[in-house]
Design a protein around this motif. Structure first.
Motif, short mmCIF file in Angstrom:
data_model
loop_
_atom_site.label_atom_id
_atom_site.label_comp_id
_atom_site.label_asym_id
_atom_site.label_seq_id
_atom_site.Cartn_x
_atom_site.Cartn_y
_atom_site.Cartn_z
N HIS A 210 0.82 -1.22 0.00
CA HIS A 210 0.00 0.00 0.00
C HIS A 210 0.85 1.26 0.00
CE1 HIS A 210 -3.86 -1.94 0.55
NE2 HIS A 210 -3.42 -2.61 1.60
N THR A 211 1.95 1.24 0.76
CA THR A 211 2.71 2.49 0.96
C THR A 211 4.21 2.28 0.73
OG1 THR A 211 3.16 2.04 3.30
CG2 THR A 211 1.09 3.17 2.81
N GLN A 212 4.90 3.37 0.51
CA GLN A 212 6.36 3.32 0.37
C GLN A 212 7.00 2.81 1.66
OE1 GLN A 212 8.16 3.99 -2.53
NE2 GLN A 212 9.72 3.00 -1.29
N HIS A 213 6.38 3.15 2.77
CA HIS A 213 6.86 2.71 4.08
C HIS A 213 6.90 1.17 4.15
CE1 HIS A 213 7.58 3.35 8.32
NE2 HIS A 213 6.61 2.51 8.63
N ASP A 214 5.84 0.50 3.69
CA ASP A 214 5.80 -0.97 3.65
C ASP A 214 6.88 -1.50 2.72
OD1 ASP A 214 3.45 -1.27 5.33
OD2 ASP A 214 2.24 -0.66 3.62
N PRO A 248 4.87 0.79 -4.26
CA PRO A 248 3.58 1.03 -3.59
C PRO A 248 2.43 1.28 -4.58
CG PRO A 248 4.92 3.02 -3.51
CD PRO A 248 5.73 1.99 -4.24
N PRO A 250 -1.44 2.21 -3.56
CA PRO A 250 -2.51 2.33 -2.54
C PRO A 250 -3.85 1.85 -3.11
CG PRO A 250 -1.48 4.47 -3.03
CD PRO A 250 -0.85 3.49 -3.94
N MET A 391 -4.62 -0.43 4.48
CA MET A 391 -5.30 0.71 3.88
C MET A 391 -6.51 1.08 4.71
SD MET A 391 -5.83 3.07 1.76
CE MET A 391 -4.40 2.84 0.74
N GLY A 416 -3.38 3.06 6.24
CA GLY A 416 -2.88 3.56 4.96
C GLY A 416 -3.76 4.71 4.46
N ARG A 419 -3.09 8.53 4.95
CA ARG A 419 -2.12 9.27 4.12
C ARG A 419 -2.79 9.95 2.94
NH1 ARG A 419 3.40 6.57 5.37
NH2 ARG A 419 2.74 5.53 7.27
N GLU A 420 -3.95 9.42 2.54
CA GLU A 420 -4.67 10.01 1.40
C GLU A 420 -5.83 10.89 1.84
OE1 GLU A 420 -5.21 7.15 -2.08
OE2 GLU A 420 -4.72 5.81 -0.42
#
Ligand code: G6P
Length: 490
Positions: A210-214, A248, A250, A391, A416, A419-420
């Protein structure tokens, strides 16, 4: 029966997910009925399959599934207007126990979510997981016979599948999307089978989170555990002559479904729910979840309790309605949670309730999307208080249901979606005062501010919808699909 063979760059699309998009079961009168399961994955992917066609390979989990499925395991879906194929894989109760309840939901689920739940590392469960991944590989290989195919694997139930597929059919293009968070290396590498899991996933051409962090967490785990080369600029891992792109994407929902589910009669449906549960015409705050310990349901009940203590003027003035679909209930942690939620709801109702008013209503049953969307639309606010969530699609569904530009979303910062959907009222669910403030905001926010926030959130979800997600993800690997049929693997 028509077998959908839609080609993607010349390839057949085969989706693999443990959960089937339609479950057939016996109703109390013995007739076969079908339901859509609760959970974000099937909600998100079914519209994509309806648009693309292809085959969805899944565990046949309904008690009437066999009755409507042909001998090869195939059935057309959606049941009322089939336009793609569901290929059911049959598992024994022992396999389901070890693979689904044990390894997937007793080990990987708590391992990947930062919620202080201890994963169970059981070699017997892991053995079942390995075998079931092979069973699914066999089914996919059968579906992929005779031509190029793009295999799109879902989630943590199938960490070993891509490697098994690539070993048998190196020409298959495989992409996997991990629908839950990926933990940092300190956490992940305690797993006795961490290397097998990472090596299995690196059988994929594309690994999506889902995210750059993951993605960063995944790359750190790979870097520490395996011999490989990581190209951080190209987001790629090179291992044994194979490249895996790690990026990522999302996930989202189909905004058009809201109108379909709401229909012309959503107000009548919402009215029926209100009457059934004695809700009068008071404002509602709703929560919609599977009853899962990652969702922060006790935390949100404590916040309801806190808001009633701090704002006595709100007593008698609203209801908190928790729709809680039963989930994974043969796992003790899930049963304990259901008991805890029931106990908390009863305590809060005893303490604050009156003869004519119960603050908390816990609907611990499966609900169809028509009722859920009617509640979304009818509510003053929706609370998503996950302690950790990849998410969370309830947040996005709620937004799509609000064409009236009203309603407040109270959203955990550890999703997640936060963040959006930055126009939600963001709160830390571990902080009972902050979450209580969020509920208070949902009950008191001026209409103009609701409208301003909801407009922006709706624009975000309209634009970043599920079709865009699937398009970006599949076009990333679509270019690797060979044009002509490959030579046989033998
Ligand atoms: C999460 C997982 C999905 C799963 C869903 C419902 O969203 O990422 O893979 O399907 O929960 O859980 P269940 O165990 O009922 O399939």
């Amino acid at each position: 029966e028509e077998v959908a063979r839609t080609r993607l760059g010349g390839a057949k699309l085969i989706v693999v997910a443990n959960r089937e998009p339609y479950i057939h079961r016996y109703a109390t009168d013995g007739a076969v009925e079908w339901i859509r399961p609760a959970g974000g994955l099937t909600t998100a992917l079914d519209p994509v399959m309806q648009a693309c066609g292809g085959v969805w390979v899944a565990h046949g989990s309904g008690d009437a599934d066999r009755a409507v499925t042909d001998p090869s395991g195939r059935v057309g879906v959606p049941p009322d207007d089939p336009n793609y194929v569901l290929r059911r894989v049959w598992l024994t109760p022992e396999q389901e126990d070890g693979y689904y309840y044990g390894a997937a939901n007793g080990m990987l689920w708590p391992l990947c979510h930062q919620v202080f739940a201890r994963p169970a590392f059981d070699p017997g469960h892991w053995d079942a997981y390995r075998r079931v991944n092979q069973t699914f590989a066999d089914a996919v290989l059968e579906e992929a016979q005779g031509g190029p195919a793009l295999v799109f694997i879902q989630d943590y139930h199938f960490a070993l599948l891509p490697r098994l597929l690539k070993a048998a059919r190196p020409d298959l293009v495989t992409a996997q999307f991990w629908h839950i968070p990926w933990p940092g290396p300190e956490k992940f590498l305690v797993c006795p089978w961490a290397r097998d899991i990472l090596d299995g996933l690196l059988g994929n051409d594309l690994m999506g989170f889902h995210t750059q962090h993951d993605c960063n967490h995944f790359l750190e785990c790979v870097d520490r555990a395996l011999e490989c080369r990581i190209d951080r600029e190209r987001f790629a891992v090179q291992r044994g002559g194979q490249a895996t792109t790690v990026k990522p994407f999302p996930i989202s929902v189909d905004p058009a479904l809201a109108d379909e589910y709401l229909g012309d009669d959503w107000a009548a449906r919402a009215g029926a729910i209100r009457r059934r549960h004695g809700l009068g015409d008071r404002p509602l705050i709703v929560g919609v979840d599977r009853v899962d310990y990652t969702k922060g349901i006790p935390e949100r009940l404590r916040a309801v309790d806190r808001v009633l203590h701090r704002h006595p003027e709100l007593r008698g003035g609203f209801h908190f309605v928790q729709v809680g679909a039963p989930s994974r209930s043969s796992i003790p942690a899930y049963r304990d949670l259901t008991a805890e939620v029931n106990g908390l709801a009863a305590r809060i109702n005893r303490e604050h309730g009156t003869a004519g008013w119960q603050p908390v209503v816990f609907l611990n049953a499966h609900h169809g999307p028509e009722d859920i969307f009617a509640l979304y639309r009818d509510a003053a606010g929706c609370v998503v208080s996950s302690l950790h969530d990849g998410m969370n699609l309830v947040a996005k569904e709620f937004v799509t249901a609000r064409a009236d530009d009203r309603g407040v979303l109270v959203l955990s910062t550890f999703t997640g979606a936060a963040r959006e959907l930055t126009d939600a009222v963001l709160a830390n669910p571990f902080d009972v005062d902050e979450l209580a403030d969020g509920l208070h905001a949902a009950l008191t926010m001026p209409a103009a501010e609701q409208e301003r926030r909801m407009r922006r959130m709706r624009a975000q979800v309209d634009d970043h919808n599920i079709y865009r997600w699937a398009g970006m993800l599949l076009s990333e690997v679509g270019k690797r699909v060979p044009d002509s049929p490959p030579p046989p693997a033998e």
